[in-house]
Design a protein around this motif. Sequence first.
Motif, short mmCIF file in Angstrom:
data_model
loop_
_atom_site.label_atom_id
_atom_site.label_comp_id
_atom_site.label_asym_id
_atom_site.label_seq_id
_atom_site.Cartn_x
_atom_site.Cartn_y
_atom_site.Cartn_z
N SER A 88 40.15 37.91 50.69
CA SER A 88 39.86 37.49 49.31
C SER A 88 38.90 38.47 48.62
O SER A 88 38.98 38.68 47.42
CB SER A 88 39.26 36.08 49.28
N HIS A 89 37.99 39.05 49.42
CA HIS A 89 37.06 40.06 48.89
C HIS A 89 36.36 40.78 50.03
O HIS A 89 36.42 40.36 51.18
CB HIS A 89 36.08 39.46 47.88
N ARG A 90 35.70 41.87 49.70
CA ARG A 90 35.24 42.81 50.71
C ARG A 90 33.91 42.42 51.38
O ARG A 90 33.46 43.12 52.28
CB ARG A 90 35.12 44.21 50.12
N PRO A 111 41.87 42.94 47.57
CA PRO A 111 41.58 43.51 46.25
C PRO A 111 41.50 45.04 46.32
O PRO A 111 41.18 45.60 47.38
CB PRO A 111 40.20 42.91 45.90
N ARG A 116 40.63 36.27 38.58
CA ARG A 116 39.57 37.02 39.26
C ARG A 116 38.28 36.19 39.16
O ARG A 116 37.93 35.68 38.10
CB ARG A 116 39.37 38.38 38.58
N HIS A 175 31.97 37.09 40.91
CA HIS A 175 31.35 37.37 42.20
C HIS A 175 31.00 38.85 42.19
O HIS A 175 31.65 39.61 41.46
CB HIS A 175 32.36 37.01 43.32
N GLU A 213 35.18 42.48 43.64
CA GLU A 213 36.47 41.95 43.18
C GLU A 213 36.94 40.84 44.13
O GLU A 213 37.11 41.08 45.34
CB GLU A 213 37.49 43.09 43.11
N THR A 214 37.17 39.66 43.60
CA THR A 214 37.42 38.47 44.45
C THR A 214 38.53 37.61 43.84
O THR A 214 38.55 37.39 42.63
CB THR A 214 36.14 37.62 44.56
N TYR A 215 39.41 37.12 44.71
CA TYR A 215 40.48 36.22 44.27
C TYR A 215 40.58 35.02 45.19
O TYR A 215 40.42 35.15 46.41
CB TYR A 215 41.85 36.94 44.28
#
Length: 275
Positions: A83-85, A114, A156, A159, A162-164
Amino acid sequence: MLKVQQSSIVTQVMGNESPPVDTITFLGTAGARFAVTKQVLASGGLWLDLDDTEILIDPGPGCIVQSTKRKLRAEKLSAIIVSHRHLDHSADVNIMIEAMTQGRLKQRGRLFAPADALESEPVIFSYLRDCLDGIEALREGKSYQIGNISFTTPIRHIHPVETYGMIFKTAAHTFSYIADSRYSDDLCRSYAGELLIMNIVLLEAKHYIDHLSVADARHIITELRPKVAILTHFGMTMWQAKPWEIAQRLSQETGIKVLAARDGMKFELSQLDSA
Ligand SMILES: [Zn+2]
């Protein structure tokens, strides 16, 4: 009619072709820095087994340990979604790719993440990329297909990276996963589904932290009215406040069944049919 019933009984007795059970396994329930670095709860993400398609979401620290301990087999995964790093969502992504590709001997499995997790400072090592069947950058408002399952990344999130979140569709069910985010009304407009899984790090909202709180959860549940809501990804303040008691209070306040995830909890989507 009777004939059909008899043959289905025979099938059950013979142990053949039992219908696949759609499940979501919570490999860990710790969220954000302190609960994860201290491992007061396990971490490692969500393992989906839906219509015979297995998908791993957010392989945080310990994913390889928690999944093998639970006899979940990475070589059966069709995809890994990040979902994000942030580390609590991606720390084990490389070892899980290695496991999914059987030690890089097989080219298989896809990775979704992302763009900022793939490009400037990638969280996925370059030497692993050729072993994958494909890498796709997640984008706002897009839909994706993995085996029998489709998912969309509606918005998006707010946060620091970049987050989904995602909405998954199986043949029989729809469920949403709200990954890390600051509260916004868009969340209430974007994540309708029978089941709502939410990362609730904070007991109380803090204006300088882009995470959801219990009050946010209450509001989102009231607006979206899923059949069942599951809270997970607990920070220290949430854990100390006993998430299962918070879930019980939210159930009473909203009239919706709210559960607090437990490490290793397996949720069967068929439970939604009777909810
Ligand atoms: Zn995060």
